[in-house]
Design an enzyme around this catalytic site. Sequence first.
Site, PDB file in Angstrom:
ATOM      1  N   GLU A   1       0.815  -1.220   0.000  1.00  0.00           N
ATOM      2  CA  GLU A   1       0.000   0.000   0.000  1.00  0.00           C
ATOM      3  C   GLU A   1       0.855   1.279   0.000  1.00  0.00           C
ATOM      4  O   GLU A   1       0.394   2.343   0.404  1.00  0.00           O
ATOM      5  CB  GLU A   1      -0.939  -0.003   1.209  1.00  0.00           C
ATOM      6  CG  GLU A   1      -2.008  -1.076   1.115  1.00  0.00           C
ATOM      7  CD  GLU A   1      -2.856  -1.132   2.370  1.00  0.00           C
ATOM      8  OE1 GLU A   1      -3.903  -0.482   2.386  1.00  0.00           O
ATOM      9  OE2 GLU A   1      -2.460  -1.794   3.331  1.00  0.00           O
TER      10      GLU A   1
ATOM     11  N   SER B   1      -6.493  -2.426   1.560  1.00  0.00           N
ATOM     12  CA  SER B   1      -6.809  -1.830   0.256  1.00  0.00           C
ATOM     13  C   SER B   1      -7.402  -2.843  -0.729  1.00  0.00           C
ATOM     14  O   SER B   1      -7.333  -2.655  -1.937  1.00  0.00           O
ATOM     15  CB  SER B   1      -5.570  -1.178  -0.379  1.00  0.00           C
ATOM     16  OG  SER B   1      -5.238  -0.006   0.322  1.00  0.00           O
TER      17      SER B   1
ATOM     18  N   TYR C   1      -9.930   3.783  -4.825  1.00  0.00           N
ATOM     19  CA  TYR C   1      -8.983   4.868  -5.081  1.00  0.00           C
ATOM     20  C   TYR C   1      -9.199   5.645  -6.370  1.00  0.00           C
ATOM     21  O   TYR C   1      -8.594   6.691  -6.564  1.00  0.00           O
ATOM     22  CB  TYR C   1      -7.547   4.331  -5.015  1.00  0.00           C
ATOM     23  CG  TYR C   1      -7.268   3.754  -3.653  1.00  0.00           C
ATOM     24  CD1 TYR C   1      -7.353   4.565  -2.521  1.00  0.00           C
ATOM     25  CD2 TYR C   1      -6.981   2.418  -3.468  1.00  0.00           C
ATOM     26  CE1 TYR C   1      -7.139   4.046  -1.254  1.00  0.00           C
ATOM     27  CE2 TYR C   1      -6.755   1.886  -2.206  1.00  0.00           C
ATOM     28  CZ  TYR C   1      -6.836   2.703  -1.113  1.00  0.00           C
ATOM     29  OH  TYR C   1      -6.632   2.198   0.142  1.00  0.00           O
TER      30      TYR C   1
ATOM     31  N   ARG D   1     -11.198   3.054  12.105  1.00  0.00           N
ATOM     32  CA  ARG D   1     -12.404   2.934  11.270  1.00  0.00           C
ATOM     33  C   ARG D   1     -12.871   1.489  11.228  1.00  0.00           C
ATOM     34  O   ARG D   1     -12.090   0.595  10.957  1.00  0.00           O
ATOM     35  CB  ARG D   1     -12.070   3.407   9.850  1.00  0.00           C
ATOM     36  CG  ARG D   1     -13.198   4.130   9.147  1.00  0.00           C
ATOM     37  CD  ARG D   1     -12.875   4.307   7.664  1.00  0.00           C
ATOM     38  NE  ARG D   1     -12.883   3.020   7.023  1.00  0.00           N
ATOM     39  CZ  ARG D   1     -12.047   2.649   6.037  1.00  0.00           C
ATOM     40  NH1 ARG D   1     -11.145   3.479   5.578  1.00  0.00           N
ATOM     41  NH2 ARG D   1     -12.129   1.451   5.515  1.00  0.00           N
TER      42      ARG D   1
ATOM     43  N   ASP E   1     -15.146  -1.345   9.532  1.00  0.00           N
ATOM     44  CA  ASP E   1     -15.887  -1.704   8.312  1.00  0.00           C
ATOM     45  C   ASP E   1     -16.948  -2.746   8.662  1.00  0.00           C
ATOM     46  O   ASP E   1     -16.653  -3.766   9.276  1.00  0.00           O
ATOM     47  CB  ASP E   1     -14.932  -2.304   7.265  1.00  0.00           C
ATOM     48  CG  ASP E   1     -13.962  -1.277   6.687  1.00  0.00           C
ATOM     49  OD1 ASP E   1     -14.182  -0.069   6.887  1.00  0.00           O
ATOM     50  OD2 ASP E   1     -12.995  -1.692   6.021  1.00  0.00           O
TER      51      ASP E   1
ATOM     52  N   GLU F   1     -13.666  -5.715   9.602  1.00  0.00           N
ATOM     53  CA  GLU F   1     -12.312  -5.444  10.114  1.00  0.00           C
ATOM     54  C   GLU F   1     -12.281  -4.056  10.732  1.00  0.00           C
ATOM     55  O   GLU F   1     -13.189  -3.246  10.553  1.00  0.00           O
ATOM     56  CB  GLU F   1     -11.289  -5.498   8.980  1.00  0.00           C
ATOM     57  CG  GLU F   1     -11.572  -4.467   7.886  1.00  0.00           C
ATOM     58  CD  GLU F   1     -10.339  -4.006   7.144  1.00  0.00           C
ATOM     59  OE1 GLU F   1      -9.221  -4.375   7.522  1.00  0.00           O
ATOM     60  OE2 GLU F   1     -10.497  -3.208   6.198  1.00  0.00           O
TER      61      GLU F   1
ATOM     62  N   ASN G   1      -9.682  -0.720  10.900  1.00  0.00           N
ATOM     63  CA  ASN G   1      -8.501  -0.090  10.304  1.00  0.00           C
ATOM     64  C   ASN G   1      -7.926   0.915  11.293  1.00  0.00           C
ATOM     65  O   ASN G   1      -8.583   1.906  11.619  1.00  0.00           O
ATOM     66  CB  ASN G   1      -8.893   0.655   9.020  1.00  0.00           C
ATOM     67  CG  ASN G   1      -9.524  -0.279   8.007  1.00  0.00           C
ATOM     68  OD1 ASN G   1      -8.828  -1.026   7.339  1.00  0.00           O
ATOM     69  ND2 ASN G   1     -10.845  -0.262   7.912  1.00  0.00           N
TER      70      ASN G   1
ATOM     71  N   GLY H   1      -7.087   5.450   5.514  1.00  0.00           N
ATOM     72  CA  GLY H   1      -6.583   6.389   4.515  1.00  0.00           C
ATOM     73  C   GLY H   1      -7.085   7.808   4.759  1.00  0.00           C
ATOM     74  O   GLY H   1      -8.213   8.006   5.200  1.00  0.00           O
TER      75      GLY H   1
HETATM   76  N1  LIG Z   1     -17.173 -11.376   3.967  1.00  0.00           N
HETATM   77  C1  LIG Z   1     -17.387 -10.428   3.066  1.00  0.00           C
HETATM   78  N2  LIG Z   1     -18.609 -10.299   2.490  1.00  0.00           N
HETATM   79  C2  LIG Z   1     -18.829  -9.345   1.553  1.00  0.00           C
HETATM   80  N3  LIG Z   1     -17.892  -8.485   1.108  1.00  0.00           N
HETATM   81  C3  LIG Z   1     -16.658  -8.568   1.650  1.00  0.00           C
HETATM   82  C4  LIG Z   1     -16.342  -9.536   2.651  1.00  0.00           C
HETATM   83  N4  LIG Z   1     -15.038  -9.400   2.982  1.00  0.00           N
HETATM   84  C5  LIG Z   1     -14.570  -8.376   2.237  1.00  0.00           C
HETATM   85  N5  LIG Z   1     -15.530  -7.870   1.436  1.00  0.00           N
HETATM   86  C6  LIG Z   1     -15.365  -6.762   0.478  1.00  0.00           C
HETATM   87  O1  LIG Z   1     -13.979  -6.551   0.274  1.00  0.00           O
HETATM   88  C7  LIG Z   1     -13.557  -5.274   0.791  1.00  0.00           C
HETATM   89  C8  LIG Z   1     -12.202  -5.388   1.474  1.00  0.00           C
HETATM   90  O2  LIG Z   1     -12.272  -6.304   2.544  1.00  0.00           O
HETATM   91  P1  LIG Z   1     -11.735  -5.968   3.994  1.00  0.00           P
HETATM   92  O3  LIG Z   1     -11.960  -7.173   4.834  1.00  0.00           O
HETATM   93  O4  LIG Z   1     -12.324  -4.699   4.498  1.00  0.00           O
HETATM   94  O5  LIG Z   1     -10.153  -5.839   3.760  1.00  0.00           O
HETATM   95  P2  LIG Z   1      -9.203  -4.594   3.427  1.00  0.00           P
HETATM   96  O6  LIG Z   1     -10.048  -3.356   3.352  1.00  0.00           O
HETATM   97  O7  LIG Z   1      -8.251  -4.572   4.572  1.00  0.00           O
HETATM   98  O8  LIG Z   1      -8.538  -4.944   2.143  1.00  0.00           O
HETATM   99  C9  LIG Z   1     -14.682  -4.855   1.719  1.00  0.00           C
HETATM  100  O9  LIG Z   1     -14.743  -3.454   1.842  1.00  0.00           O
HETATM  101  C10 LIG Z   1     -15.909  -5.454   1.052  1.00  0.00           C
HETATM  102  O10 LIG Z   1     -16.355  -4.666  -0.047  1.00  0.00           O
HETATM  103 MG   LIG Z   2     -11.556  -2.707   4.671  1.00  0.00          MG
END
Ligand SMILES: Nc1ncnc2c1ncn2[C@@H]1O[C@H](COP(=O)(O)OP(=O)(O)O)[C@@H](O)[C@H]1O
Ligand SMILES: [Mg+2]
Length: 300
Positions: free
Chosen positions: A13, A142, A208, A246, A248, A260, A262, A266
């Site tokens: 990243e 990301s 992004y 943050r 999610d 998760e 954060n 960002g």
């Molecule tokens: N279990 C899930 N069900 C639906 N969408 C998901 C799921 N896990 C991740 N996503 C999608 O992928 C994106 C990134 O996943 P995330 O776990 O937030 O990891 P990071 O943001 O650290 O890369 C999320 O914002 C969402 O849009």
């Molecule tokens: Mg995320």
Amino acid sequence: MKIGVIMGGISSEREVSLNTGREIANNLDKNKYEVVPIIIDKKEDIIEKTRDIDFAFIALHGKFGEDGIAQAVLETLDIPYSGCSPLASGICMDKSITKSILKTVGVNTADWFTLNSADKLDLARVDAIGYPVVVKPNSGGSSVATAIVNGEKDIEEAVAEALKFDSEVMIEKYIKGEEITCCMMDGILLPVIAIKPKSHFFDYSSKYLDGGADEVIIELESPIREKVEEAARKCWKHLKCSVYARVDIIIGEDDIYVLEINTLPGLTKNSLFPKSAKAYGLDFLEFLDRIVQLSLKSRN
Ligand SMILES: Nc1ncnc2c1ncn2[C@@H]1O[C@H](COP(=O)(O)OP(=O)(O)O)[C@@H](O)[C@H]1O
Ligand SMILES: [Mg+2]
């Protein structure tokens, strides 16, 4: 006070971090602070290049930045820094450990398991979760190497791709629903943002690229609002966050699911946190100032 804005770094990243860092450096209050951009190209830079600063504003993302290691070095050097502690940063960087803690404190999160490169993928375990599943690096960010997998034929490839970025990969139940993000500052939930990506999920380009996703401040309705507030507060408390972080979340058909936390969200021009802070009444300069002040308070 001389503030070093620590950016770049050695993770996947790096580019995002440079954007966040430039944005912070441009917007910190120059009447109050002397601002110096510090670009990290190798780990030792966090020692070599921070010698004469009074405060480190960390704009790193991913490994060696978001995982608590840079924070621990700054602690050792006795340089106050922005955001979460090494402990909270380390825990939240590991999505699986985070989810295990969330489960024990009653915060809902999607079913999952992890495997590393030495493990053989157990397809029966994936079947037990049920397709579609999301495959992602356990300590990623990301949305790098993150994929929605609809059936058995694509899973091996998705796992192999995620393993290029991390030694551990998460396979998680795909949750259909509305994605939101909860910006927390000093334990307070700022206005919630709904994310409507233009692609299938909130992937790298929808995060992004200009116009990659619609991100709007929303007023959640009862009882979802209370559920989201409680989940965000519990995440903050039990993962030991401080200053800002943050959360999610996906609002699914039956319940809400925390994806998760954060600890170094960002702060680019298009980022979610500044948007939420603005809706709360803080422009970017005021928000950055608040982060500096809260960080100084929490480091004492
Ligand atoms: N279990 C899930 N069900 C639906 N969408 C998901 C799921 N896990 C991740 N996503 C999608 O992928 C994106 C990134 O996943 P995330 O776990 O937030 O990891 P990071 O943001 O650290 O890369 C999320 O914002 C969402 O849009
Ligand atoms: Mg995320």
